[in-house]
Design a protein around this motif. Structure first.
Motif, mmCIF file in Angstrom:
data_model
loop_
_atom_site.group_PDB
_atom_site.id
_atom_site.type_symbol
_atom_site.label_atom_id
_atom_site.label_comp_id
_atom_site.label_asym_id
_atom_site.label_seq_id
_atom_site.Cartn_x
_atom_site.Cartn_y
_atom_site.Cartn_z
ATOM 1 N N ASP A 164 0.930 -1.128 0.015
ATOM 2 C CA ASP A 164 -0.095 0.010 -0.169
ATOM 3 C C ASP A 164 0.745 1.251 0.109
ATOM 4 O OD1 ASP A 164 -2.560 -1.119 -0.148
ATOM 5 O OD2 ASP A 164 -2.268 -1.908 2.130
ATOM 6 N N ALA A 165 2.218 0.912 -0.092
ATOM 7 C CA ALA A 165 3.095 2.178 -0.270
ATOM 8 C C ALA A 165 3.196 2.728 -1.626
ATOM 9 C CB ALA A 165 4.382 1.894 0.559
ATOM 10 N N TYR A 166 3.552 3.905 -1.531
ATOM 11 C CA TYR A 166 3.991 4.487 -2.938
ATOM 12 C C TYR A 166 5.539 4.272 -3.133
ATOM 13 C CZ TYR A 166 -0.616 6.729 -4.087
ATOM 14 O OH TYR A 166 -1.612 7.093 -4.128
ATOM 15 N N PRO A 167 6.144 4.177 -4.153
ATOM 16 C CA PRO A 167 7.588 4.092 -4.327
ATOM 17 C C PRO A 167 8.300 4.870 -3.692
ATOM 18 C CG PRO A 167 6.344 3.627 -6.489
ATOM 19 C CD PRO A 167 5.479 4.004 -5.463
ATOM 20 N N HIS A 168 7.949 6.067 -3.633
ATOM 21 C CA HIS A 168 9.047 7.266 -3.145
ATOM 22 C C HIS A 168 9.034 6.807 -1.438
ATOM 23 C CE1 HIS A 168 5.002 9.499 -2.518
ATOM 24 N NE2 HIS A 168 5.537 9.773 -1.261
ATOM 25 N N GLU A 169 7.971 6.391 -0.906
ATOM 26 C CA GLU A 169 8.057 6.261 0.722
ATOM 27 C C GLU A 169 8.808 4.951 1.144
ATOM 28 O OE1 GLU A 169 3.364 7.365 1.603
ATOM 29 O OE2 GLU A 169 3.404 5.487 0.651
ATOM 30 N N LEU A 170 9.393 4.284 0.021
ATOM 31 C CA LEU A 170 10.459 3.152 0.429
ATOM 32 C C LEU A 170 11.730 3.541 -0.069
ATOM 33 C CD1 LEU A 170 8.066 0.732 -1.353
ATOM 34 C CD2 LEU A 170 7.983 1.061 0.967
ATOM 35 N N SER A 171 12.699 3.037 0.812
ATOM 36 C CA SER A 171 14.010 3.259 0.809
ATOM 37 C C SER A 171 14.543 2.312 -0.737
ATOM 38 C CB SER A 171 14.975 2.632 1.918
ATOM 39 O OG SER A 171 14.968 1.275 1.867
ATOM 40 N N GLY A 172 15.673 2.731 -1.026
ATOM 41 C CA GLY A 172 16.206 2.213 -2.336
ATOM 42 C C GLY A 172 16.217 0.630 -2.445
ATOM 43 N N GLY A 173 16.790 0.225 -1.376
ATOM 44 C CA GLY A 173 16.965 -1.104 -1.006
ATOM 45 C C GLY A 173 15.641 -1.910 -0.935
ATOM 46 N N MET A 174 14.599 -1.212 -0.531
ATOM 47 C CA MET A 174 13.124 -1.903 -0.329
ATOM 48 C C MET A 174 12.684 -1.962 -1.933
ATOM 49 S SD MET A 174 11.737 -0.339 3.105
ATOM 50 C CE MET A 174 10.361 -1.274 3.357
ATOM 51 N N ARG A 175 12.742 -0.716 -2.770
ATOM 52 C CA ARG A 175 12.249 -0.740 -3.944
ATOM 53 C C ARG A 175 13.058 -1.893 -4.859
ATOM 54 N NH1 ARG A 175 12.859 5.257 -5.459
ATOM 55 N NH2 ARG A 175 14.040 5.378 -3.662
ATOM 56 N N GLN A 176 14.415 -1.836 -4.647
ATOM 57 C CA GLN A 176 15.090 -2.826 -5.403
ATOM 58 C C GLN A 176 14.471 -4.382 -5.070
ATOM 59 O OE1 GLN A 176 17.941 -2.204 -7.365
ATOM 60 N NE2 GLN A 176 17.252 -4.078 -8.073
ATOM 61 N N ARG A 177 14.165 -4.575 -3.634
ATOM 62 C CA ARG A 177 13.653 -5.919 -3.447
ATOM 63 C C ARG A 177 12.249 -6.244 -3.911
ATOM 64 N NH1 ARG A 177 13.853 -6.138 2.683
ATOM 65 N NH2 ARG A 177 14.804 -3.985 2.332
ATOM 66 N N ILE A 178 11.379 -5.037 -4.171
ATOM 67 C CA ILE A 178 10.040 -5.230 -4.813
ATOM 68 C C ILE A 178 10.498 -5.618 -6.339
ATOM 69 C CG2 ILE A 178 8.186 -3.817 -5.563
ATOM 70 C CD1 ILE A 178 8.347 -2.371 -2.715
ATOM 71 N N ALA A 179 11.246 -5.014 -6.894
ATOM 72 C CA ALA A 179 11.454 -5.326 -8.345
ATOM 73 C C ALA A 179 12.034 -6.874 -8.450
ATOM 74 C CB ALA A 179 12.502 -4.416 -8.809
ATOM 75 N N ILE A 180 12.552 -7.323 -7.531
ATOM 76 C CA ILE A 180 12.957 -8.687 -7.589
ATOM 77 C C ILE A 180 11.748 -9.445 -7.361
ATOM 78 C CG2 ILE A 180 14.540 -10.283 -6.394
ATOM 79 C CD1 ILE A 180 16.467 -8.077 -5.934
ATOM 80 N N ALA A 181 10.932 -8.990 -6.409
ATOM 81 C CA ALA A 181 9.822 -9.737 -6.071
ATOM 82 C C ALA A 181 8.911 -9.929 -7.166
ATOM 83 C CB ALA A 181 9.085 -9.135 -4.954
ATOM 84 N N LEU A 182 8.856 -8.851 -7.830
ATOM 85 C CA LEU A 182 8.041 -8.744 -9.075
ATOM 86 C C LEU A 182 8.525 -9.822 -10.338
ATOM 87 C CD1 LEU A 182 7.211 -5.237 -9.815
ATOM 88 C CD2 LEU A 182 5.439 -6.842 -9.798
ATOM 89 N N ALA A 183 9.804 -9.588 -10.310
ATOM 90 C CA ALA A 183 10.390 -10.568 -11.267
ATOM 91 C C ALA A 183 10.545 -12.068 -10.855
ATOM 92 C CB ALA A 183 11.956 -10.177 -11.802
#
Lengths: 285, 354
Positions: free
Chosen positions: B163-182
């Motif tokens: 439920d977060a927007y990307p800018h609310e997350l740290s770089g490492g978390m966004r990276q992990r989300i990208a990995i989760a998506l893939a």
């Protein structure tokens, strides 16, 4: 009588964080102090992960943002007292920045040499006839020449060449201090060492002191004389670069050192270390 | 040497690329200009293997993986060669658009370059998952989200990030989300393009560990691209070195680090800084060649310390010097042999002195 080139005392920068009514502040940089000796040029490394306050500290040293508390003195003159265009230009002449990403630092629609000429005319106060010579001299210090750079756009130069050009630009006004904020993190790994070695040459041959900000412990070990390690705005460990990195004392320094990927791990099967010792975010958000 | 299951034999080859050539073909006022970003590359990736691809910027790494993912658009054109995946019965370029989007994410997924900035900034993470993964999972929404949450937890992310927007997350978390998506659709093949380059050391290490965990757990194969040899040392099983659009050396990672054969690889390894080592590092002179007008013969010869006459004239084939080690260099290929090379180089040097 002190002979400090740069002197920081209890430097703090606080930002307001969250809350419309109950304003809380958090300290991006918290009581940092160190001094660089004017008579002995050195490479001073500031190490820490993202969010540790390295860049904020660099911006304060460059007098781009004011400090919240504490003083920064450059040649015994507090930065807060620098007023007026003339004094500011005089300061910029002596302290020059090098930024992280050369592709962002240069406008892609403008020719690179334009930045060199502008610096030469504005900061070094070079006359129209001398500009070419001064720029060429600065470029030769970094292993380039004006002939290679003249009329080129940023995309026509490689990342390494562009970062060298950025360093040459900073050298035009003959500064005593360079503040390099992550100068190699966007540069190809194979070119990194050539940039880093260039800093060493600048220190030894031109007597320029360099504040080298990085999260890359391996290059810091290679070139710096002294280091400080920052965590959440505070200095957790400082001292001679080799001594600190060979044998870190503070748990955070140990963590940073253990996170460095060693090329020697190629030989081992278990490549990446146990993740349980590495929390994902060591800082509190 | 290595306990992980390895590719051995044709049955275990997940990806088989043969003589792939992909050029940027541009027409200017009737004259044709080609940029040979991928030139005659052949390689195989085994099941359960992480194949590392290294080389400096503009060596064609990203073009290569775009090409094998069939994610190209003009002016990039495939000139020749074949790309066969084990989960497809034909070349990936023989598929129509519907079939291609059906295999994407389900069989073939992609962790893009700078992946911390690829999430849509104006949509919540939940919607990114719906956009990317829902059509491929074929599950009703409720089960879909149960699966997503289970997957996020495996990657040490709390369900709250949805439920977060990307800018609310740290770089490492966004990276992990990208990995989760893939990885959420458990693809057979993952392509990772510089996934850790923008991260700092501490986060980089944990992200690498995460990629490795996810890959092991799913049992998929992976092509991992980065210019940082220290990262390769820590994640890749086998390593291919690219220079100016060609593969110049390929071997198991440990072998590459222990005994690199190609002069370019030797330079890459020797220039790595290490803590505890203060010896001076030599930088390679010159810049990588323009791919629009590559040098004749071996593309590395203008920068090569061992360059001899033959290097300027004919380009060296990628030859096996060992069952698992291939090199493209006249200096090490059996036809010329190292002894003659060093003699020739020595002769050249004395010639220069005189």
């Amino acid at each position: 009588m002190t002979s400090d080139l740069l002197n920081l005392e209890g430097v703090t920068k606080s930002y307001a964080s969250s809350g419309l009514l109950a304003r809380k502040t958090f300290n991006a940089v918290d009581e940092v102090g160190f001094a660089l000796d004017a008579s002995r040029p050195e490479i001073f490394a500031i190490i820490g992960e993202s969010g540790s306050g390295k860049t904020t500290l660099a911006r304060m040293i460059l007098n781009m943002v004011p400090t919240s508390a504490g003083t920064i003195r450059f040649r015994d003159k507090a930065l807060a007292t620098i007023r007026g265009r003339r004094a500011r230009l005089d300061f910029m002449r002596q302290v020059q920045p090098i930024f992280q990403n050369p592709y962002e630092a240069f406008n892609p629609l403008k020719r690179v040499d334009r930045y060199l000429y502008a610096t030469a005319r504005r900061l070094a106060r070079v006359g129209r006839t001398e500009v070419d010579r001064v720029c060429d001299e600065a470029l030769r210090k970094v292993g380039l020449s004006l002939a290679e750079v003249r009329g080129r756009f940023p995309h026509e130069l490689s990342g390494g060449q562009l970062q060298r050009t950025a360093i040459a630009r900073a050298l035009i006004s003959g500064p005593a201090l360079l503040v390099a904020d992550e100068p190699v993190s966007m540069v190809d790994a194979s070119l990194r060492m050539s940039i880093v070695d260039l800093f060493k040459a600048l220190r030894d041959e031109l007597g320029v002191s360099i504040v080298y900000i990085t999260h890359d412990l391996a290059t810091a070990y290679h070139i710096s004389d002294r280091i400080i390690i920052m965590q959440k705005g505070r200095v957790v460990e400082s001292g001679d670069a080799r001594a600190v990195l060979d044998n870190p004392q503070h748990p955070y320094s140990k963590l940073l050192k253990s996170a460095v990927l060693s090329p020697d791990n190629a030989e081992t099967d278990e490549k990446v270390a146990d993740p349980s010792v590495l929390p994902f975010d060591t800082r509190t958000v | 040497m290595n306990a992980r299951p390895r590719a051995n034999g044709a049955a275990d080859v997940m990806l088989d690329v043969k003589n792939l050539r992909a050029y940027y073909v541009m027409q200017y006022f009737g004259t044709q200009r080609e940029v040979r970003a991928v030139d005659d590359i052949s390689l195989q990736v085994g099941r359960n293997e992480i194949y590392g691809l290294a080389g400096e910027s503009s060596s064609g790494k990203t073009t290569f993986i775009k090409t094998i993912a069939a994610a190209i658009r003009p002016p990039l054109t495939v000139i020749g060669g074949s790309i066969r995946y084990s989960f497809l019965d034909r070349d990936i370029y023989k598929l129509d658009r519907v079939a291609l989007s059906a295999i994407r994410w389900r069989y073939l997924s992609y962790i893009p370059q700078g992946s911390m900035n690829v999430l849509n900034p104006v949509r919540r993470v939940r919607e990114s998952f719906i956009d990317f993964a829902l059509p491929h999972m074929g599950l009703p929404k409720q089960q879909f989200f149960a699966a997503i949450i289970a997957h996020l937890e495996r990657l040490q992310l709390t369900p709250g990030v949805l439920d977060a927007y990307p800018h609310e997350l740290s770089g490492g978390m966004r990276q992990r989300i990208a990995i989760a998506l893939a990885t959420v659709c458990r693809p057979d093949f993952i392509i990772a393009d510089e996934p850790t380059t923008a991260l700092d050391v501490v986060v980089q290490k944990s992200v690498l560990e995460l990629i490795r965990e996810a890959q092991r757990e799913i049992g998929s194969s992976m092509i991992f691209v980065t210019h940082d040899m220290a990262v390769h040392a820590n994640i890749s099983d086998r390593l291919g070195i690219m220079y100016a659009g060609r593969l110049v050396e390929e071997a198991p990672t440990a072998e590459i680090f222990r005994s690199p054969k190609h002069p370019y690889t030797q330079h890459l390894i020797a220039s790595l800084p290490r803590i505890g080592d203060l010896s001076a590092k030599r930088a390679l002179t010159g810049a990588p060649p323009s791919l629009a007008e590559p040098p004749s013969g071996c593309r590395f010869h203008p920068r090569c310390p061992l360059a001899m006459d033959i290097c300027r004239e004919t380009h060296p084939e990628l030859v096996s010097i060992d069952p698992r080690h291939r090199v493209a260099c006249h200096a090490v290929s059996p036809a010329v042999g190292p002894d003659r090379v060093f003699a020739a180089a020595a002769k050249q040097r004395t010639g220069l002195v005189q």
